[in-house]
Design a protein around this motif. Structure first.
Motif, mmCIF file in Angstrom:
data_model
loop_
_atom_site.group_PDB
_atom_site.id
_atom_site.type_symbol
_atom_site.label_atom_id
_atom_site.label_comp_id
_atom_site.label_asym_id
_atom_site.label_seq_id
_atom_site.Cartn_x
_atom_site.Cartn_y
_atom_site.Cartn_z
ATOM 1 N N ALA A 33 124.076 14.866 -69.564
ATOM 2 C CA ALA A 33 122.871 15.672 -69.762
ATOM 3 C C ALA A 33 122.866 16.843 -68.784
ATOM 4 N N PRO A 34 122.233 17.965 -69.167
ATOM 5 C CA PRO A 34 122.146 19.105 -68.246
ATOM 6 C C PRO A 34 121.443 18.723 -66.946
ATOM 7 N N LYS A 35 121.957 19.183 -65.859
ATOM 8 C CA LYS A 35 121.388 18.977 -64.525
ATOM 9 C C LYS A 35 121.454 17.519 -64.055
ATOM 10 N N ALA A 36 122.174 16.667 -64.785
ATOM 11 C CA ALA A 36 122.257 15.261 -64.381
ATOM 12 C C ALA A 36 123.057 15.087 -63.091
ATOM 13 N N ASP A 37 123.848 16.094 -62.760
ATOM 14 C CA ASP A 37 124.656 16.011 -61.537
ATOM 15 C C ASP A 37 123.996 16.729 -60.363
ATOM 16 N N ILE A 38 122.752 17.209 -60.559
ATOM 17 C CA ILE A 38 122.032 17.928 -59.500
ATOM 18 C C ILE A 38 120.988 16.987 -58.904
ATOM 19 N N PRO A 39 121.011 16.747 -57.594
ATOM 20 C CA PRO A 39 120.038 15.827 -56.979
ATOM 21 C C PRO A 39 118.612 16.351 -57.126
ATOM 22 N N GLN A 40 117.671 15.436 -57.191
ATOM 23 C CA GLN A 40 116.264 15.826 -57.180
ATOM 24 C C GLN A 40 115.895 16.325 -55.791
ATOM 25 N N SER A 41 114.926 17.195 -55.750
ATOM 26 C CA SER A 41 114.485 17.737 -54.459
ATOM 27 C C SER A 41 112.985 17.950 -54.499
ATOM 28 N N VAL A 42 112.396 18.061 -53.323
ATOM 29 C CA VAL A 42 110.946 18.229 -53.213
ATOM 30 C C VAL A 42 110.650 19.033 -51.963
ATOM 31 N N HIS A 45 110.273 22.724 -46.343
ATOM 32 C CA HIS A 45 111.700 22.378 -46.352
ATOM 33 C C HIS A 45 112.064 21.774 -47.693
ATOM 34 N N ASN A 46 113.087 22.314 -48.368
ATOM 35 C CA ASN A 46 113.548 21.781 -49.648
ATOM 36 C C ASN A 46 114.417 20.552 -49.374
ATOM 37 N N PHE A 47 113.820 19.396 -49.565
ATOM 38 C CA PHE A 47 114.465 18.134 -49.205
ATOM 39 C C PHE A 47 115.105 17.494 -50.431
ATOM 40 N N GLU A 48 116.430 17.354 -50.417
ATOM 41 C CA GLU A 48 117.145 16.691 -51.500
ATOM 42 C C GLU A 48 117.198 15.196 -51.224
ATOM 43 N N TYR A 49 116.722 14.422 -52.172
ATOM 44 C CA TYR A 49 116.671 12.979 -51.968
ATOM 45 C C TYR A 49 117.272 12.193 -53.128
ATOM 46 N N GLY A 50 117.447 12.821 -54.273
ATOM 47 C CA GLY A 50 117.932 12.116 -55.449
ATOM 48 C C GLY A 50 119.416 11.802 -55.361
ATOM 49 N N ILE A 51 119.780 10.565 -55.720
ATOM 50 C CA ILE A 51 121.183 10.157 -55.792
ATOM 51 C C ILE A 51 121.540 10.093 -57.273
ATOM 52 N N THR A 52 122.497 10.882 -57.697
ATOM 53 C CA THR A 52 122.827 10.953 -59.118
ATOM 54 C C THR A 52 123.787 9.838 -59.501
#
Length: 297
Positions: free
Chosen positions: A154-163, A168-175
């Motif tokens: 799926a599109p963007k499935a390899d991009i970690p989630q962030s908030v 501060h743009n904090f990346e926390y998602g593990i793909t």
């Protein structure tokens, strides 16, 4: 300058009106608890309080974001623990399956268990939290892994989630690519399939001993890395959350100091202003009752 009767009346009415406004203002401060409610009350204080209030709302949003991330990180912990247990069992079964003394039925039993492990791995990869797939990356609405074990591209499935955490743009998602890939572009699901296929052969020892076992160990290492990354994210989040709490407390106190009225002080001023108003009304009434006829007499 000559002061006539009309000018005197106008002056008295203006003074009484001003006193009424002051009483009304103090009464509103007492009832609302705010000494500065509108910019017209005090433009400088109102601006400072408004800016601090905006920053406070940002901190509150950051705290809510942090709570969401914390839930995700706790779920990642739970899932990786289950993955670790499954891969440990997979390694044991791989070593066991490479034993040349096993019968075809023995290997069949092992392959069936590994097939169940694969199904469990697929369920873990598709873990859903609040309508979002935690390993789905920035496209969390789609299941990252299909029922047959193929990764859903799926599109963007390899991009970690962030908030956003306090700017501060904090990346926390593990793909799924971070957690369920053995080496390079091979998924753990494909590895398990190959182990099952080789167990059905008469001589699976070479593949299991020289290839599969090494890949299983690399996958174990990947899980350890994921666990360490998740732990680092949790520590960062904890420090950030503590900072948000401290800053929110400071801003709350600051806004209160700038805007809140002192009840005792406001009440005292209101009593004094009411006394002044009553005196002004009494004096004004005495003066305004005097007419031109009184002077003529």
């Amino acid at each position: 300058m000559r002061v006539n009767h009309s000018m005197l009346h106008n002056t008295i009415l203006q003074d009484i009106t001003r006193d009424y406004k002051r009483v009304a203002q103090l009464h509103e401060q007492g009832s609302s608890g705010l000494k500065v409610k509108y910019p017209s009350d005090d433009a400088i204080i109102a601006t400072r309080a408004s800016n601090a209030g905006s920053r406070l709302r940002e901190m509150e949003q950051s705290k809510r974001n942090g709570n969401t991330v914390s839930t995700y990180l706790q779920m990642y912990d739970k899932v990786t623990q289950e993955m670790s247990a499954l891969v440990t069992r997979t390694r044991e079964l791989t070593v066991q399956g490479a034993n040349g003394t096993l019968t075809p039925n023995d290997r069949k039993t092992i392959s069936q268990e590994i097939s169940k492990i694969k199904d469990q791995m697929i369920q873990l990869a598709n873990t859903n939290l609040g309508g979002e797939h935690i390993f789905g990356g920035a496209d969390a609405s789609h299941r990252p892994v299909n029922d047959d074990g193929t990764i859903n591209l799926a599109p963007k499935a390899d991009i970690p989630q962030s908030v956003d955490l306090g700017g501060h743009n904090f990346e926390y998602g593990i793909t799924v690519y971070d957690s369920f890939v053995v080496n390079g572009n091979e998924s753990v699901f494909n590895l398990l399939d190959n182990i099952i296929k080789n167990l059905d052969k008469e001589d699976p020892q070479y593949y299991l001993n020289d290839i599969a076992l090494a890949k299983v160990e690399r996958f174990e290492y990947n899980i350890q890395q994921t666990t360490a990354q998740n732990g680092a994210s949790q520590r960062f989040l904890e420090m950030s959350t503590n900072r948000f709490e401290e800053y929110s407390t400071f801003l709350t106190e600051y806004v209160s100091k700038e805007q809140d009225a002192d009840f005792l002080e406001t009440y005292t001023k209101l009593q004094n202003q009411q006394t002044i108003l009553q005196a002004a009304l009494k004096t004004g009434a005495n003066v305004m009752m005097t007419s031109l006829v009184d002077f003529v007499r």
